[in-house]
Design a protein around this motif. Sequence first.
Motif, short mmCIF file in Angstrom:
data_model
loop_
_atom_site.label_atom_id
_atom_site.label_comp_id
_atom_site.label_asym_id
_atom_site.label_seq_id
_atom_site.Cartn_x
_atom_site.Cartn_y
_atom_site.Cartn_z
N ALA A 30 0.85 -1.19 0.00
CA ALA A 30 0.00 0.00 0.00
C ALA A 30 0.88 1.24 0.00
O ALA A 30 2.00 1.21 0.54
CB ALA A 30 -0.90 0.00 1.23
N ASP A 31 0.38 2.29 -0.61
CA ASP A 31 1.11 3.55 -0.62
C ASP A 31 0.17 4.66 -1.08
O ASP A 31 -0.81 4.39 -1.78
CB ASP A 31 2.31 3.48 -1.59
CG ASP A 31 3.48 4.33 -1.12
OD1 ASP A 31 4.52 3.74 -0.77
OD2 ASP A 31 3.35 5.57 -1.10
N ASN A 32 0.48 5.89 -0.66
CA ASN A 32 -0.29 7.05 -1.17
C ASN A 32 0.61 8.03 -1.92
O ASN A 32 0.20 9.14 -2.20
CB ASN A 32 -1.04 7.77 -0.04
CG ASN A 32 -0.08 8.44 0.93
OD1 ASN A 32 1.12 8.14 0.92
ND2 ASN A 32 -0.58 9.36 1.74
N PHE A 33 1.84 7.63 -2.21
CA PHE A 33 2.80 8.42 -3.00
C PHE A 33 3.17 9.74 -2.33
O PHE A 33 3.52 10.70 -3.00
CB PHE A 33 2.27 8.63 -4.43
CG PHE A 33 1.80 7.34 -5.04
CD1 PHE A 33 2.69 6.28 -5.18
CD2 PHE A 33 0.48 7.16 -5.40
CE1 PHE A 33 2.27 5.06 -5.69
CE2 PHE A 33 0.05 5.95 -5.89
CZ PHE A 33 0.94 4.90 -6.05
N PHE A 34 3.11 9.76 -1.01
CA PHE A 34 3.49 10.93 -0.23
C PHE A 34 4.93 11.35 -0.56
O PHE A 34 5.21 12.53 -0.79
CB PHE A 34 3.36 10.58 1.27
CG PHE A 34 3.84 11.65 2.21
CD1 PHE A 34 2.94 12.54 2.78
CD2 PHE A 34 5.19 11.75 2.57
CE1 PHE A 34 3.38 13.53 3.67
CE2 PHE A 34 5.63 12.73 3.45
CZ PHE A 34 4.71 13.62 3.99
N THR A 35 5.86 10.38 -0.56
CA THR A 35 7.27 10.75 -0.78
C THR A 35 7.47 11.33 -2.17
O THR A 35 8.11 12.37 -2.34
CB THR A 35 8.20 9.53 -0.55
OG1 THR A 35 7.92 9.00 0.75
CG2 THR A 35 9.66 9.92 -0.61
N ARG A 36 6.90 10.69 -3.19
CA ARG A 36 7.05 11.23 -4.56
C ARG A 36 6.61 12.69 -4.59
O ARG A 36 7.27 13.54 -5.18
CB ARG A 36 6.18 10.45 -5.54
CG ARG A 36 6.67 9.05 -5.84
CD ARG A 36 5.84 8.46 -6.98
NE ARG A 36 6.10 7.05 -7.15
CZ ARG A 36 6.48 6.48 -8.30
NH1 ARG A 36 6.60 7.21 -9.39
NH2 ARG A 36 6.69 5.18 -8.37
N LYS A 37 5.45 12.96 -3.96
CA LYS A 37 4.86 14.30 -4.02
C LYS A 37 5.72 15.32 -3.25
O LYS A 37 6.04 16.39 -3.76
CB LYS A 37 3.46 14.20 -3.40
CG LYS A 37 2.65 15.44 -3.48
CD LYS A 37 1.15 15.11 -3.34
CE LYS A 37 0.39 16.41 -3.17
NZ LYS A 37 -0.28 16.50 -1.88
N ARG A 38 6.10 14.96 -2.05
CA ARG A 38 6.84 15.91 -1.23
C ARG A 38 8.27 16.12 -1.77
O ARG A 38 8.85 17.19 -1.60
CB ARG A 38 6.90 15.42 0.22
CG ARG A 38 5.54 15.38 0.91
CD ARG A 38 5.02 16.79 1.17
NE ARG A 38 3.76 16.77 1.87
CZ ARG A 38 2.55 16.98 1.32
NH1 ARG A 38 2.45 17.26 0.03
NH2 ARG A 38 1.46 16.94 2.06
N VAL A 39 8.85 15.12 -2.40
CA VAL A 39 10.16 15.30 -3.01
C VAL A 39 10.05 16.30 -4.17
O VAL A 39 10.88 17.22 -4.30
CB VAL A 39 10.74 13.94 -3.50
CG1 VAL A 39 11.98 14.15 -4.37
CG2 VAL A 39 11.08 13.04 -2.32
N ARG A 40 9.00 16.17 -4.95
CA ARG A 40 8.79 17.14 -6.06
C ARG A 40 8.62 18.55 -5.51
O ARG A 40 9.10 19.51 -6.09
CB ARG A 40 7.54 16.76 -6.86
CG ARG A 40 7.82 15.77 -7.99
CD ARG A 40 6.70 15.78 -9.02
NE ARG A 40 5.39 15.46 -8.45
CZ ARG A 40 4.93 14.23 -8.28
NH1 ARG A 40 5.65 13.18 -8.64
NH2 ARG A 40 3.74 14.02 -7.75
N GLU A 41 7.95 18.67 -4.38
CA GLU A 41 7.69 20.00 -3.81
C GLU A 41 8.96 20.74 -3.39
O GLU A 41 8.96 21.95 -3.30
CB GLU A 41 6.75 19.88 -2.60
CG GLU A 41 5.31 19.72 -3.03
CD GLU A 41 4.39 19.39 -1.87
OE1 GLU A 41 3.24 19.03 -2.14
OE2 GLU A 41 4.82 19.48 -0.70
N VAL A 42 10.03 19.99 -3.07
CA VAL A 42 11.28 20.71 -2.75
C VAL A 42 12.15 20.83 -4.02
O VAL A 42 13.35 21.11 -3.93
CB VAL A 42 12.08 20.05 -1.58
CG1 VAL A 42 11.27 20.07 -0.30
CG2 VAL A 42 12.52 18.63 -1.91
N GLY A 43 11.54 20.62 -5.17
CA GLY A 43 12.24 20.81 -6.45
C GLY A 43 13.17 19.67 -6.80
O GLY A 43 14.10 19.84 -7.58
#
Length: 390
Positions: A30-43
Amino acid sequence: MKVLVLGVDGYIGWALAQKLVKKGHEVYGADNFFTRKRVREVGSDSVLPIPPISRRLLDFRAHYGKSLVFYRGNVTNPKFMYDLFRKVKPDAVYHLAEQRSAPYSMIGLKQANETMVNNIVSTMNLIYAAKDINPDVHIIKLGTMGEYGTPNIDIAEGFFEVEFRGRRDTLPFPRNAGSWYHWTKVHDSNNLMFANRLWNLRITDVMQGVVYGTSTAEIKDSRLFTRFDIDEVWGTALNRFVAQAVAGLPITPYGKGNQKRGFLSLEDSINCLNIALEKPPGDGEYRVLNQFDQYYSVNFLAETVRDVYGELTGNEAKIEHVRNPRVESEDHYYNPDHAKLRELGYKPSGDLRGDIRNMISDLMEHKEKCLLLRKVVMPKTLWRGSPGVS
Ligand code: USQ
């Protein structure tokens, strides 16, 4: 066994799922892709290319001939956790779905609160789902060596015997964390210990050191890559140092660089997590495993990366001590116990220089990406600067 991996899309989760399927388990994730999203947010982005989950799952199936059954959802939602337990009925569950970055938790109050809620609530949901639906499940929960901090005495493995004013007791070893993130793991450990006392849940609480590496025995094909982060928020010390050398950037020990931490390769991490599964605690037991291979100072790692990079490429990597963005001891005693996993059969790969050589070779193939991420490598997140509401 039916094994559920919460946080299966992450650095450790994706590598672990591959190990588990190879071992013949039925693997659910299971995953909600939190890390992918937050990594993108710091550029930033993973240096090793990782496709969307739909593609990942197809490649997984094509390679291993078995599916990973995937559920998209947020483990802080109790309904999602309960539904997962009802559908999967796991024999064991790994909880790797917490916010994992210390710097992220120190960006400001919003991120600090998000880390608190995400980590503590997801573990509470797991505890209750286990108690209500499947009390025999083995919970393998990822904690951190950073829970203990850096006390001026040896660090025990979870519990220690203490004498105070003439009386003796066995108590949890004191925790003294160094970021909001690390404190969430302390709170989780307390909650798990109490849940065990209340309901006899079977729990392995893993105090893991800093993990490094680009691959494992299973990941021999670029379609099976796990993520690899190098930016100041999501990258960790040794991974960053190797990427810095490859990108021609200075290697950045923070402050004096004499701070010591336990480290282990991704390969060793996966092997240890697998041992925890294969050698479970007894019925109703809460056990703590200190999971790392060796402890090193940050300076030693920086110098080793510089040396190995020089031997391999003939080029010189520079070391530049930068002002420490964190609030931490830069010179301290460090001697944590780490016997239990070895007693259970963990044989560390024990080849730091070889591991670094492999990482350099892997990252050289993605040098362009390392160069692209140059802007987000130098530390900006200041522990003392963490703002509240503006
Ligand atoms: N450090 C540097 N230079 C850098 C990056 C880090 O000197 O460019 C230093 C830090 O100041 C710190 C040490 O290296 O003293 C470790 O920092 P890190 O960023 O590698 O690791 P940390 O923030 O402690 O967190 C990481 C993972 C976390 C895990 C933890 C294990 O992100 O999920 O729980 O390692 S441990 O450190 O044992 O608590």
